[in-house]
Design an enzyme around this catalytic site. Structure first.
Site, PDB file in Angstrom:
ATOM      1  N   CYS A 154     -20.702   4.609  36.555  1.00 24.00           N
ATOM      2  CA  CYS A 154     -20.083   4.006  35.366  1.00 24.00           C
ATOM      3  C   CYS A 154     -18.567   4.184  35.350  1.00 24.00           C
ATOM      4  O   CYS A 154     -17.852   3.304  34.894  1.00 24.00           O
ATOM      5  CB  CYS A 154     -20.680   4.596  34.094  1.00 24.00           C
ATOM      6  N   HIS A 155     -18.084   5.348  35.796  1.00 26.14           N
ATOM      7  CA  HIS A 155     -16.656   5.643  35.614  1.00 26.14           C
ATOM      8  C   HIS A 155     -15.853   5.659  36.912  1.00 26.14           C
ATOM      9  O   HIS A 155     -14.639   5.837  36.874  1.00 26.14           O
ATOM     10  CB  HIS A 155     -16.486   6.977  34.873  1.00 26.14           C
TER      11      HIS A 155
ATOM     12  N   ASN B 229     -25.048 -11.825  43.489  1.00 24.66           N
ATOM     13  CA  ASN B 229     -25.825 -11.104  42.484  1.00 24.66           C
ATOM     14  C   ASN B 229     -26.298 -12.079  41.408  1.00 24.66           C
ATOM     15  O   ASN B 229     -26.642 -13.215  41.721  1.00 24.66           O
ATOM     16  CB  ASN B 229     -25.020  -9.908  41.967  1.00 24.66           C
TER      17      ASN B 229
ATOM     18  N   ASP C 149     -32.430  -1.805  47.901  1.00 22.66           N
ATOM     19  CA  ASP C 149     -32.103  -2.434  46.611  1.00 22.66           C
ATOM     20  C   ASP C 149     -31.874  -3.932  46.784  1.00 22.66           C
ATOM     21  O   ASP C 149     -31.015  -4.525  46.145  1.00 22.66           O
ATOM     22  CB  ASP C 149     -30.875  -1.754  45.958  1.00 22.66           C
TER      23      ASP C 149
ATOM     24  N   MET D 193     -21.710   5.868  25.223  1.00 20.18           N
ATOM     25  CA  MET D 193     -21.632   6.988  26.169  1.00 20.18           C
ATOM     26  C   MET D 193     -22.729   7.978  25.788  1.00 20.18           C
ATOM     27  O   MET D 193     -22.786   8.445  24.656  1.00 20.18           O
ATOM     28  CB  MET D 193     -20.251   7.627  26.013  1.00 20.18           C
TER      29      MET D 193
ATOM     30  N   THR E 214     -31.768  -7.726  29.798  1.00 20.42           N
ATOM     31  CA  THR E 214     -30.430  -8.329  29.856  1.00 20.42           C
ATOM     32  C   THR E 214     -30.508  -9.839  30.071  1.00 20.42           C
ATOM     33  O   THR E 214     -29.514 -10.537  29.927  1.00 20.42           O
ATOM     34  CB  THR E 214     -29.601  -7.727  31.009  1.00 20.42           C
TER      35      THR E 214
HETATM   36 CA    CA Z   1     -31.510  -2.902  41.505  1.00 26.46          CA
END
Ligand code: CA
Length: 727
Positions: free
Chosen positions: A656-657, A440, A354, A696, A213
């Site tokens: 995701c949802h 972030n 994380d 999806m 990304t």
């Molecule tokens: Ca991570």
């Protein structure tokens, strides 16, 4: 034949003579002035050759020279220092209220846009979701070409955090993009044709769940890119390729593959000693992906990179006997030419939360205690602002820039003093900051004139609890996203967090290590920042505004509504004496997948502003025009299916949802707001992959029809509870 001044010489002259003409759009003028005996040629006669030539001359010297005047925006974070500070000041605190739209361009995307527009000469190169590159006339927004790498849509489910891309790199006649499915592609800047394309995943393509990304970085004859996906099944690595050929020049792994020799290099031998040989990392890859930040110091010849979190997140599973687990959550300095390890500074030894260190790295020279120091500044997920000596990695200071409950602070050696109970193995504990990060990937910026760093700071409350029955690489209902390959090893939100979500723009003094001002937002997940010699800070917000602040005081001086929430950072540049400011807008990213804070819901769009711009702002559809806002009703289900459905929803759908009917849907729809007929046919839709062209995943082999019915029961039941509560 036209005479061309060698690019390096031109750049060197430009760095000495700040007033010298900008190359690119003005290059014909520059060259004819510098070489009066040569016949002048009208550059506009051959825009294709001109566009190619503009990118051809981008090299280290040109990037350094550009930072001294700022006319172009040649790299993702503007220059090797990655400061996102532009010396342009035509737009300034006194006139910024005259900003108006010059043009806008519809990127046509419906997912997150994280790219900073790169501008070379009079051409803008910007990426949208699914790694699509758009080349635009930066004066008018007219489309010149578009490159769509046709990323297979199943890669959408391998991306933890939306199908985003943070932009291109340009150098030596090529435009580089890293694609979600792991290719590094070199494009012709004039036509978008592929010049070379290299597979950065290679033999790991089938074995691992990873993506790209980030924006590549270029220096010398190298272009460098990492990978992402530390929550899934990856081992982090960073690779340098030859800009001309795409051949691999070096690769550095951030975590060992095996605790025994042979090791890839001495740094892996050192790292292997810090991992429990019997931990789950052997099966999961260990994580440590380098998916975003890099910075290159041309004087020191060092490349700095920020390393991500561990895989699985929970260290009790990953490396049960503990250990620092190098080089997770570290800043690592490599020899830029060879990729050889030089030093590291680990921000979170034995990461279990994380806490990536992959966030934006800024290089600056600061005076600290009366001494000039070459530093590296970092505001990672863990909530501390770090100042590190970038010559040798020695620790200077770290102070919290948000409320932090996992550490009391850092000792003089730069090791965190872990708060009591923070590593508790059993009880659920609210994490401040949480895995979303106090900051972030959204780039911050540093203005050497104010001495302040402008941080998009935030809090997204989450509680975590060690997951005693966790199995790596296994679908376990009730274990977050495990049906899509996530390895967390914690249970999430088994208690309700007490903290409230927040987002603010924070002006931070890195020398005094303290806050100077802040501007509160409606929510977390606001855009990246850029600051200028005009005394301004520009930032887009989650509630769909683009705003200019006074860099000294934080006063909002100008703002405009845009198509959707903004997550990317802006860029600024000058063409023919006019300064422009551009922002690529498109809501999404991990937080933005499931929720939003704006009623406007347009497709991805680039907005470019200038003083007295008079273009009309585009009409933007509202959420209710795009999606149903009515809670699903009338789907008939068995009450006994709700419980198992909830467990499957957590393991297959939730990140995701969002929670049906509770979250309102971000770049992805919330299933609490569908027609009952969708729930009726959910088993077929999920298993046949009816929405696979939109990213999806098909759940064929991952969910049975019966299980899909249970999920539908949970969705309907939850929507009914929400409807009852809101009455
Ligand atoms: Ca991570």
């Amino acid at each position: 034949m036209r005479y061309r001044m060698p690019a390096a010489l031109l750049a060197a002259l430009c760095s000495l003579l700040i007033a010298c003409s900008s190359p690119g759009a003005d290059s014909a003028k520059t060259e004819s002035a510098a070489n009066a005996t040569q016949p002048a040629v009208d550059a506009a006669a051959d825009p294709i050759a001109e566009r190619r030539a503009a990118v051809e001359r981008v090299d280290d010297a040109a990037i350094i020279a550009n930072a001294s005047h700022g006319r172009e925006w040649l790299t993702y974070n503007h220059g090797f220092s990655e400061q996102r500070y532009s010396r342009l000041k035509q737009i300034n605190v006194d006139n910024v209220d005259r900003l108006g739209l010059a043009w806008s361009y519809n990127l046509g995307s419906t997912r997150g846009v994280e790219a900073t527009p790169v501008v070379v000469g009079d051409t803008m190169y910007v990426t949208a979701s699914w790694s699509v590159v758009h080349a635009l006339d930066a004066r008018t927004g007219e489309k010149l070409w578009q490159y769509d790498p046709q990323v297979p849509r199943e890669y959408g489910a391998r991306a933890c955090c939306d199908v985003v891309n943070r932009g291109v790199a340009v150098a030596k006649g090529k435009v580089f993009v890293g694609t979600l499915d792991g290719y590094l592609v070199a494009l012709d800047p004039a036509t978008g044709e592929v010049l070379w394309r290299t597979d950065t995943f290679g033999h790991m393509r089938e074995k691992k769940l990873q993506t790209i990304t980030g924006a590549p970085r270029v220096f010398g004859d190298l272009v460098v890119i990492g990978n992402g996906g530390a929550e899934l099944q990856t081992r982090g690595y960073l690779t340098a390729y030859n800009v001309h050929t795409g051949e691999q020049e070096w690769r550095w792994y951030s975590v060992p593959e095996d605790p025994e020799p042979p090791f890839a290099d001495a740094s892996m031998e050192m790292a292997a000693k810090t991992w429990d040989p019997d931990g789950a990392w052997r099966e999961t890859g260990g994580g440590g992906t380098m998916w975003d930040s890099m910075a290159y110091d041309p004087e020191l010849g060092l490349l700095y990179v920020g390393v991500g979190n561990g895989n699985p997140w929970n260290q009790d599973v990953r490396s049960p006997k503990g250990g620092d687990n190098l080089f997770l959550s570290s800043i690592v300095a490599l020899k830029a030419k060879t990729g050889e390890y030089v030093w590291h500074y680990q921000e979170v030894p034995g990461d279990t939360w994380d806490f990536t260190a992959a966030q934006h790295i800024i290089l600056a020279d600061l005076e600290i205690d009366g001494e000039a120091r070459k530093v590296l500044m970092h505001a990672p997920k863990n909530g501390f602002f770090f100042v590190i000596d970038r010559t040798d990695g020695s620790f200077i200071s770290a102070e919290p820039f948000v409320d932090v409950n996992w550490a009391e602070g850092y000792d003089e050696n730069g090791r965190p003093i872990i708060a009591e109970g923070a590593r508790a193995k059993k009880a659920a504990r609210e994490m401040r900051p949480s895995a979303y990060g106090a900051h972030n990937w959204h780039p911050m910026s540093f203005n050497p004139e104010t001495g302040l760093v402008y941080i998009p700071a935030q809090g997204v409350p989450l509680a975590m609890e060690s997951d005693p029955s966790f199995q790596p690489n296994t679908h376990q209902p009730g274990h977050p996203m495990s049906n899509l390959g996530w390895n967390i090893g914690h249970l999430v939100n088994t208690i309700t967090p007490e903290a409230k979500p927040f987002g603010h723009l924070l002006a931070w003094d890195p020398v005094a290590q303290k806050e100077v001002w802040r501007q509160e937002y409606l929510s977390p997940w606001n855009g990246g920042t850029t600051t200028t010699a005009g005394g301004l800070v520009f930032q887009g917000s989650a509630d769909a505004r683009f705003i200019a602040y006074d860099a000294k005081t934080g006063d909002a001086l100008w703002q405009v509504p845009v198509s959707s929430g903004v997550i990317a950072g802006p860029s600024t540049f000058e063409i023919d004496g006019t300064q422009y400011v551009s922002i690529a807008v498109g809501w999404g990213g991990v937080y933005g997948l499931a929720q939003r804070h704006s009623e406007r819901m347009g497709t991805g769009r680039v907005y470019t502003f200038r003083l007295d711009g008079e273009a009309k702002m585009p009409e933007i559809p509202r959420a209710e025009d795009v999606r149903s806002t009515t809670l699903v009703s009338g789907y008939e289900y068995e009450a006994e299916d709700v419980g198992p459905g909830a467990q499957l929803y957590v393991s297959s759908c939730i990140f995701c949802h969002g929670v049906p009917g509770v979250n309102n849907g971000g770049s992805l729809p919330n299933p609490g707001y569908v027609d009952a007929s969708v729930l009726e046919s959910l088993p077929t839709l999920l298993i046949e992959g009816a929405w696979s062209s939109r990213g999806m995943p098909s759940f064929k082999g991952k969910l049975s029809e019966r299980e899909a019915e249970q999920i539908a029961a949970f969705i309907q039941n939850t929507a009914e509870s929400v409807a009852k509560q809101s009455k």
